[in-house]
Design a protein around this motif. Structure first.
Motif, PDB file in Angstrom:
ATOM      1  N   LEU A 288     -64.536 -48.927  48.055  1.00 15.47           N
ATOM      2  CA  LEU A 288     -64.465 -47.462  48.066  1.00 15.47           C
ATOM      3  C   LEU A 288     -65.771 -46.839  48.565  1.00 15.47           C
ATOM      4  N   PRO A 289     -66.185 -47.159  49.769  1.00 19.99           N
ATOM      5  CA  PRO A 289     -67.478 -46.634  50.256  1.00 19.99           C
ATOM      6  C   PRO A 289     -67.486 -45.145  50.511  1.00 19.99           C
ATOM      7  N   SER A 290     -66.303 -44.538  50.699  1.00 22.24           N
ATOM      8  CA  SER A 290     -66.270 -43.123  51.068  1.00 22.24           C
ATOM      9  C   SER A 290     -66.084 -42.196  49.873  1.00 22.24           C
ATOM     10  N   GLN A 291     -65.901 -42.744  48.684  1.00 24.69           N
ATOM     11  CA  GLN A 291     -65.723 -41.923  47.493  1.00 24.69           C
ATOM     12  C   GLN A 291     -66.883 -42.166  46.534  1.00 24.69           C
ATOM     13  N   ARG A 292     -67.289 -41.133  45.835  1.00 23.93           N
ATOM     14  CA  ARG A 292     -68.387 -41.294  44.882  1.00 23.93           C
ATOM     15  C   ARG A 292     -67.889 -42.099  43.691  1.00 23.93           C
ATOM     16  N   THR A 293     -68.593 -43.165  43.379  1.00 24.96           N
ATOM     17  CA  THR A 293     -68.165 -44.059  42.309  1.00 24.96           C
ATOM     18  C   THR A 293     -69.182 -44.074  41.179  1.00 24.96           C
ATOM     19  N   VAL A 294     -68.669 -44.200  39.966  1.00 34.40           N
ATOM     20  CA  VAL A 294     -69.495 -44.228  38.761  1.00 34.40           C
ATOM     21  C   VAL A 294     -69.046 -45.408  37.913  1.00 34.40           C
ATOM     22  N   LEU A 295     -69.975 -46.099  37.311  1.00 33.05           N
ATOM     23  CA  LEU A 295     -69.677 -47.196  36.395  1.00 33.05           C
ATOM     24  C   LEU A 295     -70.275 -46.891  35.032  1.00 33.05           C
ATOM     25  N   ILE A 296     -69.441 -46.955  33.994  1.00 31.84           N
ATOM     26  CA  ILE A 296     -69.937 -46.944  32.614  1.00 31.84           C
ATOM     27  C   ILE A 296     -69.922 -48.391  32.142  1.00 31.84           C
ATOM     28  N   THR A 297     -71.071 -48.883  31.702  1.00 29.79           N
ATOM     29  CA  THR A 297     -71.203 -50.298  31.370  1.00 29.79           C
ATOM     30  C   THR A 297     -72.248 -50.487  30.281  1.00 29.79           C
ATOM     31  N   ALA A 298     -72.225 -51.674  29.690  1.00 28.43           N
ATOM     32  CA  ALA A 298     -73.289 -52.039  28.758  1.00 28.43           C
ATOM     33  C   ALA A 298     -74.399 -52.816  29.439  1.00 28.43           C
ATOM     34  N   VAL A 299     -74.166 -53.213  30.690  1.00 24.69           N
ATOM     35  CA  VAL A 299     -75.106 -54.106  31.387  1.00 24.69           C
ATOM     36  C   VAL A 299     -75.535 -53.444  32.694  1.00 24.69           C
ATOM     37  N   ALA A 300     -76.729 -52.914  32.717  1.00 24.83           N
ATOM     38  CA  ALA A 300     -77.182 -52.104  33.854  1.00 24.83           C
ATOM     39  C   ALA A 300     -77.458 -52.910  35.109  1.00 24.83           C
ATOM     40  N   ASP A 301     -77.697 -54.214  34.980  1.00 24.00           N
ATOM     41  CA  ASP A 301     -78.002 -55.025  36.157  1.00 24.00           C
ATOM     42  C   ASP A 301     -76.853 -55.960  36.521  1.00 24.00           C
ATOM     43  N   SER A 302     -75.632 -55.521  36.279  1.00 26.16           N
ATOM     44  CA  SER A 302     -74.442 -56.335  36.517  1.00 26.16           C
ATOM     45  C   SER A 302     -73.987 -56.234  37.973  1.00 26.16           C
ATOM     46  N   PRO A 303     -73.093 -57.116  38.411  1.00 17.99           N
ATOM     47  CA  PRO A 303     -72.565 -57.032  39.776  1.00 17.99           C
ATOM     48  C   PRO A 303     -71.897 -55.693  40.083  1.00 17.99           C
TER      49      PRO A 303
ATOM     50  N   PRO B  73     -54.367 -46.860  43.648  1.00 14.26           N
ATOM     51  CA  PRO B  73     -53.760 -46.593  44.970  1.00 14.26           C
ATOM     52  C   PRO B  73     -54.840 -46.302  46.007  1.00 14.26           C
ATOM     53  N   ALA B  74     -55.153 -47.289  46.808  1.00 12.02           N
ATOM     54  CA  ALA B  74     -56.301 -47.191  47.711  1.00 12.02           C
ATOM     55  C   ALA B  74     -56.184 -46.044  48.708  1.00 12.02           C
ATOM     56  N   SER B  75     -54.965 -45.586  48.991  1.00 12.38           N
ATOM     57  CA  SER B  75     -54.791 -44.516  49.972  1.00 12.38           C
ATOM     58  C   SER B  75     -55.008 -43.126  49.387  1.00 12.38           C
ATOM     59  N   ARG B  76     -55.178 -43.031  48.086  1.00 15.57           N
ATOM     60  CA  ARG B  76     -55.316 -41.731  47.440  1.00 15.57           C
ATOM     61  C   ARG B  76     -56.784 -41.329  47.378  1.00 15.57           C
ATOM     62  N   GLU B  77     -57.075 -40.068  47.626  1.00 16.65           N
ATOM     63  CA  GLU B  77     -58.448 -39.592  47.651  1.00 16.65           C
ATOM     64  C   GLU B  77     -58.790 -38.836  46.360  1.00 16.65           C
ATOM     65  N   TYR B  78     -59.965 -39.123  45.834  1.00 16.10           N
ATOM     66  CA  TYR B  78     -60.484 -38.431  44.656  1.00 16.10           C
ATOM     67  C   TYR B  78     -61.914 -37.973  44.934  1.00 16.10           C
ATOM     68  N   ASP B  79     -62.334 -36.953  44.217  1.00 12.91           N
ATOM     69  CA  ASP B  79     -63.718 -36.512  44.340  1.00 12.91           C
ATOM     70  C   ASP B  79     -64.680 -37.511  43.706  1.00 12.91           C
ATOM     71  N   ARG B  80     -64.189 -38.173  42.662  1.00 16.81           N
ATOM     72  CA  ARG B  80     -65.038 -39.124  41.946  1.00 16.81           C
ATOM     73  C   ARG B  80     -64.149 -40.200  41.334  1.00 16.81           C
ATOM     74  N   VAL B  81     -64.592 -41.434  41.440  1.00 16.12           N
ATOM     75  CA  VAL B  81     -63.876 -42.561  40.826  1.00 16.12           C
ATOM     76  C   VAL B  81     -64.780 -43.120  39.733  1.00 16.12           C
ATOM     77  N   LEU B  82     -64.306 -43.014  38.498  1.00 15.80           N
ATOM     78  CA  LEU B  82     -65.072 -43.445  37.332  1.00 15.80           C
ATOM     79  C   LEU B  82     -64.503 -44.771  36.846  1.00 15.80           C
ATOM     80  N   THR B  83     -65.335 -45.793  36.780  1.00 14.81           N
ATOM     81  CA  THR B  83     -64.891 -47.097  36.302  1.00 14.81           C
ATOM     82  C   THR B  83     -65.582 -47.421  34.983  1.00 14.81           C
ATOM     83  N   ILE B  84     -64.903 -48.226  34.171  1.00 20.12           N
ATOM     84  CA  ILE B  84     -65.434 -48.633  32.867  1.00 20.12           C
ATOM     85  C   ILE B  84     -65.357 -50.153  32.788  1.00 20.12           C
TER      86      ILE B  84
END
Length: 292
Positions: free
Chosen positions: A101-116, A74-85
């Motif tokens: 999501l430029p205004s929210q802190r985003t985190v990616l857990i991935t196996a590929v550090a140089d991915s898009p 839900p793009a209108s909802r605000e979170y302190d952190r958005v964690l993606t996998i």
């Protein structure tokens, strides 16, 4: 079990879980902090891992945690952190979401550090040692969850010891089943969805999944001799007896649900091999869904 990539990858899970937990100090600042309002997002297997972590984090009293499929955030909802996998970091829905999501802190857990996806996330938690050659995910997903479980204070070494046990649990007497329904409660619910998905993906096998308390509300109608009802974690009181009354077999192991999922991985691969299928390359699937 034959010499497939997925067989070796699923067998390595105790090792990769311990390796991930050892990296917790490295990634602790990137991962959700106590009291933060957090969204956890993934697609397919990663969504189900997100669901499990979200429940576990809330149950640990660490803050509101919601899980979403990548396309349904839900793009209108605000979170302190958005964690993606995302194992590959190329999944279209995840890349698009991180860019939006430029205004929210985003985190990616991935196996590929140089991915898009890594290129547009604020923080990247890279687990390259958990990457896989098989299309079917096993160790990356559970290793990501093991790291997240470590971040909320769980003893991952103990979980890895249970996973070692899971690699030895007999499954041959389950392989003649014609159908399986996975059930669980709390943080196990997401893992039941993943268990059913893994069985469908690898073996083209009829598998369903439900919250264990909800299983009585309709799905139990398909239980009959020759079918399995498989609980990840503790089952509600009386459910095993109700299943037995249908003639179906109730399956349960004395394992944390994440370790119980390892037994399911072995079951899915063995089913695939018994059907003459290639569990590394399921039909109609690719390593990542990239939309053009």
């Amino acid at each position: 079990m034959t010499d497939t990539f997925v067989s070796a990858e699923l067998a390595s899970q105790p090792e990769t879980w311990r390796a991930a937990a050892a990296l917790l100090p490295t990634f602790s600042d990137a991962l959700p902090q106590p009291g933060e309002r957090v969204a956890v997002i993934g697609c397919g297997t990663s969504w189900f891992i997100a669901m499990s972590y979200a429940v576990a984090r809330e149950q640990a009293g660490l803050g509101v945690t919601d899980a979403f499929a990548g396309s349904e955030y839900p793009a209108s909802r605000e979170y302190d952190r958005v964690l993606t996998i995302s194992r590959s970091g190329t999944t279209t829905e995840i890349v698009d979401l991180l860019q939006a999501l430029p205004s929210q802190r985003t985190v990616l857990i991935t196996a590929v550090a140089d991915s898009p996806a890594a290129a547009v996330a604020d923080d990247v938690v890279a687990l390259p040692f958990a990457d896989e050659r098989s299309v079917v995910q096993t160790r990356f997903a559970t290793t990501a969850l093991a790291l997240l479980r470590a971040s909320i204070g769980d003893d991952v070494d103990a979980l890895a010891t249970q996973a070692e046990t899971a690699l030895t649990v007999p499954i041959d007497d389950l392989l003649d089943a014609e159908q399986v329904s996975f059930v669980g409660r709390g943080a196990a619910v997401g893992l039941t969805f993943e268990a059913a998905l893994k069985t469908r993906e690898a073996a083209q096998f009829w598998a369903e999944s439900y919250p264990a308390m909800d299983y009585r509300h309709g799905p139990i109608a398909i239980a009959q001799p020759g079918r399995l009802v498989w609980s990840l974690g503790a089952a509600p009181q009386g459910l095993s007896d109700e299943v037995a009354a249908t003639g179906a077999r109730f399956v349960q192991h004395d394992l944390d649900p994440i370790a119980g999922l390892v037994v399911v991985h072995r079951f899915a691969v063995a089913l695939a091999e018994g059907r003459g299928l290639d569990p590394d390359n399921p039909r109609s699937l690719t390593r990542s869904v990239i939309l053009t």
